[in-house]
Design a protein around this motif. Structure first.
Motif, PDB file in Angstrom:
ATOM      1  N   UNK A 121       8.359 -53.558   3.790  1.00  0.00           N
ATOM      2  CA  UNK A 121       9.337 -54.511   4.316  1.00  0.00           C
ATOM      3  C   UNK A 121      10.721 -54.026   3.903  1.00  0.00           C
ATOM      4  N   UNK A 122      11.617 -53.964   4.857  1.00  0.00           N
ATOM      5  CA  UNK A 122      12.974 -53.527   4.528  1.00  0.00           C
ATOM      6  C   UNK A 122      13.935 -54.231   5.485  1.00  0.00           C
ATOM      7  N   UNK A 123      15.219 -53.999   5.291  1.00  0.00           N
ATOM      8  CA  UNK A 123      16.191 -54.613   6.204  1.00  0.00           C
ATOM      9  C   UNK A 123      16.014 -54.065   7.619  1.00  0.00           C
ATOM     10  N   UNK A 124      15.606 -52.792   7.705  1.00  0.00           N
ATOM     11  CA  UNK A 124      15.390 -52.185   9.031  1.00  0.00           C
ATOM     12  C   UNK A 124      14.067 -52.664   9.636  1.00  0.00           C
ATOM     13  N   UNK A 125      13.128 -53.001   8.769  1.00  0.00           N
ATOM     14  CA  UNK A 125      11.793 -53.408   9.223  1.00  0.00           C
ATOM     15  C   UNK A 125      11.441 -54.753   8.574  1.00  0.00           C
ATOM     16  N   UNK A 150       0.875 -59.906   5.037  1.00  0.00           N
ATOM     17  CA  UNK A 150       1.976 -60.183   4.111  1.00  0.00           C
ATOM     18  C   UNK A 150       1.693 -59.499   2.793  1.00  0.00           C
ATOM     19  N   UNK A 151       0.456 -59.649   2.326  1.00  0.00           N
ATOM     20  CA  UNK A 151       0.109 -59.089   1.028  1.00  0.00           C
ATOM     21  C   UNK A 151       0.222 -57.574   1.051  1.00  0.00           C
ATOM     22  N   UNK A 152      -0.255 -56.981   2.156  1.00  0.00           N
ATOM     23  CA  UNK A 152      -0.197 -55.524   2.250  1.00  0.00           C
ATOM     24  C   UNK A 152       1.242 -55.048   2.149  1.00  0.00           C
ATOM     25  N   UNK A 153       2.117 -55.720   2.896  1.00  0.00           N
ATOM     26  CA  UNK A 153       3.509 -55.285   2.904  1.00  0.00           C
ATOM     27  C   UNK A 153       4.164 -55.602   1.566  1.00  0.00           C
ATOM     28  N   UNK A 169      10.761 -51.915  -5.379  1.00  0.00           N
ATOM     29  CA  UNK A 169      11.689 -52.959  -4.927  1.00  0.00           C
ATOM     30  C   UNK A 169      11.128 -54.333  -5.270  1.00  0.00           C
ATOM     31  N   UNK A 170      12.001 -55.332  -5.271  1.00  0.00           N
ATOM     32  CA  UNK A 170      11.515 -56.671  -5.605  1.00  0.00           C
ATOM     33  C   UNK A 170      10.732 -57.270  -4.445  1.00  0.00           C
ATOM     34  N   UNK A 171       9.682 -57.982  -4.779  1.00  0.00           N
ATOM     35  CA  UNK A 171       8.925 -58.652  -3.717  1.00  0.00           C
ATOM     36  C   UNK A 171       8.992 -60.156  -3.898  1.00  0.00           C
ATOM     37  N   UNK A 172      10.051 -60.605  -4.592  1.00  0.00           N
ATOM     38  CA  UNK A 172      10.103 -62.030  -4.917  1.00  0.00           C
ATOM     39  C   UNK A 172      10.144 -62.902  -3.667  1.00  0.00           C
ATOM     40  N   UNK A 217      15.610 -59.142   4.206  1.00  0.00           N
ATOM     41  CA  UNK A 217      14.377 -58.462   4.625  1.00  0.00           C
ATOM     42  C   UNK A 217      13.479 -59.372   5.466  1.00  0.00           C
ATOM     43  N   UNK A 218      14.047 -60.480   5.917  1.00  0.00           N
ATOM     44  CA  UNK A 218      13.252 -61.366   6.775  1.00  0.00           C
ATOM     45  C   UNK A 218      13.997 -61.689   8.053  1.00  0.00           C
ATOM     46  N   UNK A 219      13.237 -61.766   9.117  1.00  0.00           N
ATOM     47  CA  UNK A 219      13.793 -62.212  10.394  1.00  0.00           C
ATOM     48  C   UNK A 219      13.057 -63.499  10.740  1.00  0.00           C
ATOM     49  N   UNK A 220      13.821 -64.535  10.986  1.00  0.00           N
ATOM     50  CA  UNK A 220      13.187 -65.834  11.151  1.00  0.00           C
ATOM     51  C   UNK A 220      13.550 -66.442  12.505  1.00  0.00           C
ATOM     52  N   UNK A 221      12.573 -67.026  13.172  1.00  0.00           N
ATOM     53  CA  UNK A 221      12.810 -67.709  14.444  1.00  0.00           C
ATOM     54  C   UNK A 221      12.130 -69.072  14.383  1.00  0.00           C
ATOM     55  N   UNK A 222      12.820 -70.089  14.903  1.00  0.00           N
ATOM     56  CA  UNK A 222      12.201 -71.425  14.959  1.00  0.00           C
ATOM     57  C   UNK A 222      11.847 -71.722  16.408  1.00  0.00           C
ATOM     58  N   UNK A 223      10.612 -72.134  16.649  1.00  0.00           N
ATOM     59  CA  UNK A 223      10.203 -72.608  17.972  1.00  0.00           C
ATOM     60  C   UNK A 223      10.128 -74.132  17.917  1.00  0.00           C
TER      61      UNK A 223
END
Ligand code: FAD
Length: 352
Positions: free
Chosen positions: A69-73, A11-14, A23-26, A98-104
């Protein structure tokens, strides 16, 4: 909580790469803060330090990372557990392109269960910030208590020990919504309707995880299902969290789990009952030695009560609803007439 090392690093690297590209990393920073905070919430002080140190050292080591991190990635986040916490987090993250989220979620479907949940002004204002529509849907089902008298009561004299006046004055001052209650099944339904379709996967019980080498992410193992790989795994799987147990090498349940017995057991009941001060009072906490009794207006003419009694660990406690009611009546004998009347008005078979 983020996994111990590689997740934080990735996470930190990205995040660093994104920040250095202007770009914002907020959102990532917020996520990291959230992960650190939730780790600290469930864990003790020295562990809190451990989490922050991991984040700090990872940041130094990987500042020059070229992952972006981007909308494509997008950053792929898997949330283990679709309780009210997991669903609310998923809603917040779903607002970030910029996030893809899944709940298990382990259960195959959601049942309507549980009583009213109190939500305080500060939490309500966070919900409003996350999503106005969600907040308005919640307000449709909400009963306000924070605009009335609340606080600690002397159970024998039936007088206020300590009214919580700041609940109303601070909400007015900061223009926050008043504290109140919503039925848990309603809250769950509102949240389920609020998250994007396809985000929730039922019948997915997370059994463990593996941190992949070279900051390649986390492999999430599910019971009887397929493994999944993501950037961040968030353990929101309740008080007996499988993820926390693995992360801190603890038992999932019991004395070795880090979740210890508080020394109190609680009984709960709900009934239609109208005390004299019905319109003036939100909730009362009758305080006594080694026991306390909470009553709250929970809307539609209902009063809910919780009876807390100090009981030694492993001590025998009543099992059937009728025995429970008798036990509570005996434990709070001689307390305010309102407590007696409320218990009397509660159908025996509903006491939990
Ligand atoms: C009697 C009572 C009254 C309460 N009153 C209030 C109140 O008034 N106000 C308030 O704010 N809070 C209240 N709480 C606390 C509140 O209910 C909890 O803080 C809240 O439910 C925690 O939400 P959560 O999503 O973290 O966990 P949970 O609600 O426990 O959800 C965990 C989810 O994870 C799933 N899960 C578990 N293990 C796995 C796995 N291995 N893989 C996948 N999924 C898994 C579970 O099926 C569940 O859906 C009360 C609690 C109790 C017991």
């Amino acid at each position: 909580a983020a996994t111990r090392h590689a997740v934080a690093s990735r996470v930190t690297a990205r995040a660093s790469a994104k920040a250095s590209s202007g770009a914002t990393s907020s959102s990532v920073a917020a996520l990291m803060a959230g992960a650190a905070a939730s780790g600290a919430f469930a864990l003790s002080g020295n562990r809190r330090g451990k989490v922050s140190r991991t984040f700090r050292s990872s940041r130094v080591k990987l500042q020059a990372g070229n992952l972006e991190i981007s909308e494509e990635n997008p950053l792929h986040v898997i949330i283990a557990g679709g309780g009210v916490g997991g669903l609310m987090l998923a809603k917040a993250l779903s607002k970030e392109p910029t996030m893809k989220c899944t709940i298990f979620e382990q259960t195959n479907q959601f049942a309507r269960f549980g009583g009213p949940i109190q939500i305080a002004s500060n939490a309500l204002s966070v919900i409003r910030d996350i999503d106005e529509t969600l907040f308005n849907n919640l307000m449709d089902k909400f009963t306000f208590t924070g605009c009335r008298q609340n606080g600690l009561v002397d159970p024998l004299r039936n007088e206020w020990y300590c009214p919580f006046d700041a609940m109303k004055t601070s909400a007015d001052h900061f223009e926050l919504p008043y504290t109140g209650v919503v039925d848990r099944p309603d809250l769950q339904e509102i949240l389920l309707n609020a998250i994007p379709e396809g985000m929730l996967q039922n019948s997915q019980k997370v059994s463990g995880y593996e941190v992949l080498p070279d900051y390649a992410g986390v492999k999430v193992q599910t019971k009887g299902g397929e493994d999944a790989v993501c950037d961040v795994l968030i353990g929101n799987d309740g008080i007996w969290s499988a993820i926390r147990a693995q992360m801190w090498d603890e038992d999932q349940k019991g004395p070795g789990s880090g979740c210890t017995y508080s020394g109190y057991i609680v009984f709960a009941g709900e009934t239609i009952y109208k005390p004299d001060d019905y319109f003036d009072v939100g909730y009362k906490v009758y305080m006594g030695p080694k026991r306390y009794f909470v009553t709250s207006d929970v809307g539609r003419g209902r009063i809910q009560w919780y009876a807390f009694v100090a009981v030694g660990e492993g001590e025998q406690v009543p099992r059937s609803p009728r025995e429970k009611k008798d036990y509570v009546k005996a434990a709070f004998q001689g307390w305010s007439q309102q407590v007696q009347d409320l218990l009397e008005a509660t159908p025996s078979d509903t006491v939990e």
